[in-house]
Design a protein around this motif. Structure first.
Motif, PDB file in Angstrom:
ATOM      1  N   GLU A  37     -12.013 -32.521 -14.467  1.00 42.47           N
ATOM      2  CA  GLU A  37     -13.060 -33.527 -14.321  1.00 42.47           C
ATOM      3  C   GLU A  37     -13.943 -33.106 -13.138  1.00 42.47           C
ATOM      4  O   GLU A  37     -13.427 -32.881 -12.033  1.00 42.47           O
ATOM      5  N   PRO A  38     -15.264 -32.937 -13.322  1.00 43.49           N
ATOM      6  CA  PRO A  38     -16.126 -32.431 -12.244  1.00 43.49           C
ATOM      7  C   PRO A  38     -16.032 -33.209 -10.934  1.00 43.49           C
ATOM      8  O   PRO A  38     -16.040 -32.603  -9.854  1.00 43.49           O
ATOM      9  N   TRP A  39     -15.925 -34.517 -11.000  1.00 42.37           N
ATOM     10  CA  TRP A  39     -15.837 -35.295  -9.762  1.00 42.37           C
ATOM     11  C   TRP A  39     -14.556 -34.986  -9.008  1.00 42.37           C
ATOM     12  O   TRP A  39     -14.533 -34.878  -7.788  1.00 42.37           O
ATOM     13  N   TRP A  40     -13.466 -34.805  -9.754  1.00 43.28           N
ATOM     14  CA  TRP A  40     -12.206 -34.438  -9.099  1.00 43.28           C
ATOM     15  C   TRP A  40     -12.306 -33.048  -8.494  1.00 43.28           C
ATOM     16  O   TRP A  40     -11.726 -32.769  -7.452  1.00 43.28           O
ATOM     17  N   GLU A  41     -13.036 -32.159  -9.169  1.00 38.46           N
ATOM     18  CA  GLU A  41     -13.246 -30.811  -8.623  1.00 38.46           C
ATOM     19  C   GLU A  41     -14.016 -30.892  -7.309  1.00 38.46           C
ATOM     20  O   GLU A  41     -13.724 -30.180  -6.345  1.00 38.46           O
ATOM     21  N   GLU A  73     -23.659 -27.587 -10.475  1.00 40.12           N
ATOM     22  CA  GLU A  73     -24.211 -26.609 -11.411  1.00 40.12           C
ATOM     23  C   GLU A  73     -23.202 -26.255 -12.500  1.00 40.12           C
ATOM     24  O   GLU A  73     -23.554 -26.109 -13.678  1.00 40.12           O
ATOM     25  N   LEU A  74     -21.941 -26.106 -12.126  1.00 39.70           N
ATOM     26  CA  LEU A  74     -20.909 -25.812 -13.118  1.00 39.70           C
ATOM     27  C   LEU A  74     -20.770 -26.974 -14.103  1.00 39.70           C
ATOM     28  O   LEU A  74     -20.595 -26.767 -15.306  1.00 39.70           O
ATOM     29  N   ALA A  75     -20.846 -28.201 -13.572  1.00 41.14           N
ATOM     30  CA  ALA A  75     -20.762 -29.374 -14.441  1.00 41.14           C
ATOM     31  C   ALA A  75     -21.952 -29.420 -15.395  1.00 41.14           C
ATOM     32  O   ALA A  75     -21.815 -29.835 -16.559  1.00 41.14           O
ATOM     33  N   LEU A 133     -14.327 -30.988 -18.460  1.00 45.36           N
ATOM     34  CA  LEU A 133     -15.100 -29.789 -18.757  1.00 45.36           C
ATOM     35  C   LEU A 133     -14.377 -28.577 -18.173  1.00 45.36           C
ATOM     36  O   LEU A 133     -13.432 -28.715 -17.394  1.00 45.36           O
ATOM     37  N   VAL A 134     -14.826 -27.388 -18.550  1.00 50.31           N
ATOM     38  CA  VAL A 134     -14.293 -26.168 -17.947  1.00 50.31           C
ATOM     39  C   VAL A 134     -14.940 -26.002 -16.575  1.00 50.31           C
ATOM     40  O   VAL A 134     -16.163 -25.917 -16.469  1.00 50.31           O
ATOM     41  N   MET A 135     -14.109 -25.968 -15.543  1.00 51.73           N
ATOM     42  CA  MET A 135     -14.584 -25.814 -14.176  1.00 51.73           C
ATOM     43  C   MET A 135     -13.811 -24.676 -13.507  1.00 51.73           C
ATOM     44  O   MET A 135     -12.886 -24.108 -14.096  1.00 51.73           O
TER      45      MET A 135
END
Length: 280
Positions: free
Chosen positions: A150-154, A53-55, A120-122
């Motif tokens: 990076e969303p995937w890294w998050e 959702e954040l991504a 992106l901002v996460m």
């Protein structure tokens, strides 16, 4: 997250000046308790969906701000290593592991530059200590570290943290990692690389944190001897966790690959019935 309770023009972001250069922040009070790690599979799945959702918000990060991927020169690291050994903050073995971790993180970031420059901002700190569960369901706390990621890294950082991997030597629970990934994909999260590069964010974050702990433990930011000793203990725990990561990432990457394949197959089945739950 708990909503801020004031929005005055004098605020700096969500922080409100209360005098003498001091800022405070008021948010909605949430009654609940913090989970322990490893968390339940349900909470891990919720967290995975939250990352997706954040991504989806797609808030672009400033490409000129490296944030947690800032690098230091080899000369600086060697100076800090010498101080840590002289002050008996780290043993020779700790320094060896930390040096290897720095080299690994820098190589991974250099290899993934095009990806991380479009971050992106996460949230960047989704862990069980920052999730409060109550009658209304889980609530994510502490956006203070929010920034470029990076969303995937998050997702990978979140999954392995909730699965029990922290500063200590406890190995993560695979079922929790799988639950987090499943929740992420079901919410439309895009799966990234499922090799060791998926852990780039974790390595870079740990190295950045280690640098800060090292400065604090060696007295670069002042404080009493007891205060510095506390940071030294945390630093040693973090380095020991890095040693685990250096050995375990090939196995952990295999977990991601297997679950990504299983989850992707399930998503494809859902699409054949008119529902799309997987994006890549």
């Amino acid at each position: 997250m708990p909503e801020p309770q004031s929005t005055t023009l004098a605020e700096a972001g969500l922080w409100r000046p209360i005098g003498d250069g001091v800022y405070a922040r008021a948010v909605r009070f949430v009654q609940g308790s913090h989970a322990t790690a490893p968390t339940s599979e349900a909470l891990a799945a919720w967290a995975g969906a939250l990352v997706a959702e954040l991504a989806r918000c797609a808030i672009p990060a400033d490409p000129g701000v490296d944030g947690d991927y800032r690098s230091y020169s080899q000369a600086e690291w060697e100076e800090w290593f010498a101080q840590a050994e002289h002050l008996e903050v780290l043993s020779a073995e700790h320094i060896r592991v930390l040096r290897l971790s720095v080299e690994q993180a820098e190589a991974m970031v250099a290899d993934q530059q095009e990806l991380w420059r479009s971050k992106l901002v996460m949230h960047r700190d989704i862990r069980h200590q920052n999730v409060l569960t109550g009658s209304g369901g889980p609530v994510l706390l502490d956006f203070d570290a929010a920034g470029a990621q990076e969303p995937w890294w998050e997702l990978v950082f979140t999954a392995f943290g909730l699965a029990g991997f922290g500063r200590g030597l406890e190995m993560p629970k695979r079922r929790i990692v799988e639950a987090c990934l499943s929740g992420y994909v079901a919410a439309g999260g895009a799966i990234g690389a499922v090799d060791e590069s998926a852990f780039t964010g974790m390595f870079a974050s740990r190295v950045g944190t280690a640098a800060w702990l090292l400065w604090m433990a060696c007295g670069h930011r002042g404080g009493s001897p007891e205060y510095q000793a506390g940071f030294a203990r945390r630093l040693r725990e973090s380095v020991e966790a890095m040693a685990v990561m250096l050995k375990a990432t090939p196995t952990w990457a295999a977990w991601l690959a297997a679950q990504a394949e299983n989850t992707g197959r399930g998503a494809a089945d859902s699409r054949s019935h008119g529902r799309s739950t997987f994006s890549r």
